[in-house]
Write a protein that holds these residues in place. Structure first.
Motif, PDB file in Angstrom:
ATOM      1  N   LEU A 273      36.883  29.614  58.371  1.00 44.09           N
ATOM      2  CA  LEU A 273      38.218  29.856  57.825  1.00 44.09           C
ATOM      3  C   LEU A 273      38.329  29.457  56.357  1.00 44.09           C
TER       4      LEU A 273
ATOM      5  N   ILE B  24      38.533  21.821  61.519  1.00 45.47           N
ATOM      6  CA  ILE B  24      38.797  23.146  60.943  1.00 45.47           C
ATOM      7  C   ILE B  24      37.517  23.965  60.973  1.00 45.47           C
ATOM      8  N   ASP B  25      37.592  25.155  61.529  1.00 45.64           N
ATOM      9  CA  ASP B  25      36.448  26.058  61.607  1.00 45.64           C
ATOM     10  C   ASP B  25      35.983  26.389  60.187  1.00 45.64           C
TER      11      ASP B  25
ATOM     12  N   GLU C  69      48.549  31.554  64.516  1.00 51.75           N
ATOM     13  CA  GLU C  69      47.112  31.390  64.310  1.00 51.75           C
ATOM     14  C   GLU C  69      46.802  31.046  62.858  1.00 51.75           C
ATOM     15  N   LEU C  70      46.008  30.005  62.670  1.00 55.92           N
ATOM     16  CA  LEU C  70      45.531  29.668  61.333  1.00 55.92           C
ATOM     17  C   LEU C  70      44.450  30.674  60.963  1.00 55.92           C
ATOM     18  N   ALA C  71      44.759  31.553  60.006  1.00 52.99           N
ATOM     19  CA  ALA C  71      43.869  32.669  59.708  1.00 52.99           C
ATOM     20  C   ALA C  71      42.969  32.423  58.509  1.00 52.99           C
ATOM     21  N   GLY C  72      43.258  31.405  57.715  1.00 53.37           N
ATOM     22  CA  GLY C  72      42.428  31.117  56.546  1.00 53.37           C
ATOM     23  C   GLY C  72      42.931  29.883  55.847  1.00 53.37           C
TER      24      GLY C  72
ATOM     25  N   LEU D 136      42.745  35.925  50.109  1.00 53.38           N
ATOM     26  CA  LEU D 136      43.273  35.592  51.432  1.00 53.38           C
ATOM     27  C   LEU D 136      44.668  36.182  51.616  1.00 53.38           C
TER      28      LEU D 136
ATOM     29  N   THR E 241      37.924  29.234  52.433  1.00 58.49           N
ATOM     30  CA  THR E 241      37.669  30.134  51.315  1.00 58.49           C
ATOM     31  C   THR E 241      38.125  29.476  50.022  1.00 58.49           C
TER      32      THR E 241
ATOM     33  N   LYS F 242      49.970  35.271  61.855  1.00 57.43           N
ATOM     34  CA  LYS F 242      48.841  34.693  61.133  1.00 57.43           C
ATOM     35  C   LYS F 242      49.307  33.909  59.911  1.00 57.43           C
TER      36      LYS F 242
ATOM     37  N   ALA G 283      48.280  31.602  56.466  1.00 52.41           N
ATOM     38  CA  ALA G 283      47.326  31.200  55.430  1.00 52.41           C
ATOM     39  C   ALA G 283      47.728  29.823  54.927  1.00 52.41           C
TER      40      ALA G 283
END
Length: 434
Positions: free
Chosen positions: A61, A57-58, A41-44, A69, A63, A8, A10
């Motif tokens: 994700l 970009i979702d 995986e792009l986690a944030g 994070l 913040t 993951k 950040a």
């Protein structure tokens, strides 16, 4: 065997570079998985302005709390593309404290606090990679840090800022003045609205500090790098350079002393012969010339800035760091075992090209030559011609010196300014690459 649990990531910052990193991670996900040996995986994504639309970009994700994070407990790697000193420094430190390796593109921070960040990474047993901090897409940090680890690098000379190279290239190729070339660079997006960091050499000096530390296995900070900007370079300087078979580039020059007991690091405009490989570097490209004892002369060339090129370097580091994570290992850290002092600019041996406005009367040349001799500086060539812009009887005197300590050359110039027959020092330019 392929690990199924994703690594993951950040992403800290989502500007021009960060958005390209996110895009490539998404579009090349299968390839990255194959190359790393596990899904990534792009986690944030930590940003300052969450309301901004970020295509691809979702939104879930996004913040604004980068610290939270990093502290959430499942992040393996942080990519820092915020830039500047704070909050980047605090966030990288937080990442190390929470078992997170870091990939950074932050040249200013690394040039100022690289030693402390490396120490924090080493203490935590984690990676700190920063290929993108120096020359965009050009593979340079890793070849110097790893491929040349068994060699001895004696000199590094390069063009490490695309904006300044674009401006100087336009001045050379079109005859444009400095401001005209800068305006074109701004219109094309090569120069920022405030170009000070580029044109005054601060950006190149930060990169020079990083490269010097790697090349010479010693700690070199930004404050150790001598710096001159290029805002005073004129069309007349280019005309003089052409008469000498040269062009002008803003160069980062890093050298090991002949006795091996010290190093120097400097950034300034300089004339270089057209026969030198760096002379042909055009537009906004970067190139770095490395001279090693066994490998000889090597040149690294390519785009040195921009979203996609810089993201390419970031992703290369990400793959390397993720592989290390899977192997439960770390890559090479800081190598500063030599602890060599950084000598002042005055100790550097170089050549000067000096253009003087002088009174056009007998004895002037002899007086100027005597001033050089009194300071222990030998003259290579002298050219004198009428000065069409001067009022009254005036002439232009161009002197090119042999190699001498910069302190002696600088002292000579100051003494020339005090001569009654010297009406002004029109320009001073170092001559390199011969």
């Amino acid at each position: 065997m392929m690990r199924t649990r994703p690594l993951k990531v950040a992403l800290l910052g989502c500007g021009v570079v960060g958005s390209e990193v996110a895009r490539i991670m998404t579009t090349h996900a299968e390839d990255l998985t194959a190359r790393i040996g596990a899904p990534v995986e792009l986690a944030g994504v930590a940003v300052r302005r969450p309301s901004k639309v970020r295509e691809g970009i979702d939104p879930a994700l996004i913040t604004t709390d980068a610290t939270a994070l990093l502290k959430r407990g499942d992040i393996d790697v942080a990519i820092e593309v915020i830039g500047g000193i704070e909050p980047a420094r605090g966030l990288i430190t937080t990442a190390f404290q929470h078992g997170i390796s870091v990939v950074s593109a932050n040249k200013a921070l690394l040039a100022q606090d690289g030693a402390a960040l490396h120490a924090a990474a080493d203490e935590a047993g984690l990676d700190l990679y920063y290929e993108a901090a120096v020359a965009g897409a050009i593979p340079l940090v890793r070849p110097m840090r790893e491929s040349l680890a068994g060699d001895k690098i004696n000199r590094v000379m390069g063009i490490v800022n695309g904006t300044t190279n674009f401006i100087l290239d336009k001045m050379d190729s079109t005859g444009a003045g400095y401001q005209e070339a800068l305006d074109e660079a701004t219109a094309l997006g090569y120069a920022e609205a405030d170009p000070t960091a580029d044109v005054e050499g601060y950006d190149a000096a930060a990169k020079a500090a990083i490269l010097a530390g790697i090349a010479f296995h010693t700690r070199v900070r930004l404050d150790d790098v001598y710096r001159e900007g290029m805002t005073e370079v004129s069309s007349a300087d280019f005309a003089s350079a052409k008469r000498m078979g040269c062009t002008i580039k803003l160069l980062a020059i890093l050298e090991r002393a002949a006795d091996g007991r010290s190093v120097t690091a400097r950034v300034h405009p300089a004339m270089i012969p057209l026969s030198h490989p760096l002379a042909s570097v055009r537009e906004a490209y970067n190139a770095v010339f490395v001279e090693a004892e066994a490998a000889g002369r090597l040149m690294f060339y390519g785009p040195g800035a921009g979203g996609s090129p810089t993201a390419s370097a970031v992703l290369g580091d990400l793959v390397a760091v993720c592989r290390n994570k899977l192997a439960e290992a770390t890559g090479p850290g800081e190598s500063a075992y030599t602890q060599l002092p950084v000598s002042p600019m005055g100790d550097v041996v170089t050549r000067y090209h000096i253009s003087l406005d002088v009174a056009d009367k007998p004895g002037v040349l002899a007086q100027v030559a005597t001033t050089f001799a009194e300071h222990g500086v030998s003259i290579d060539t002298v050219r004198q011609q009428g000065h069409p812009d001067s009022v009254g009887e005036g002439a232009s005197l161009v002197v090119v010196t042999h190699r001498a300590p910069d302190a002696a050359l600088s002292g000579t110039v100051e003494a020339l300014r005090k001569l009654d027959t010297v009406r002004g020092v029109a320009s001073i330019m170092r001559v390199e690459g011969e």
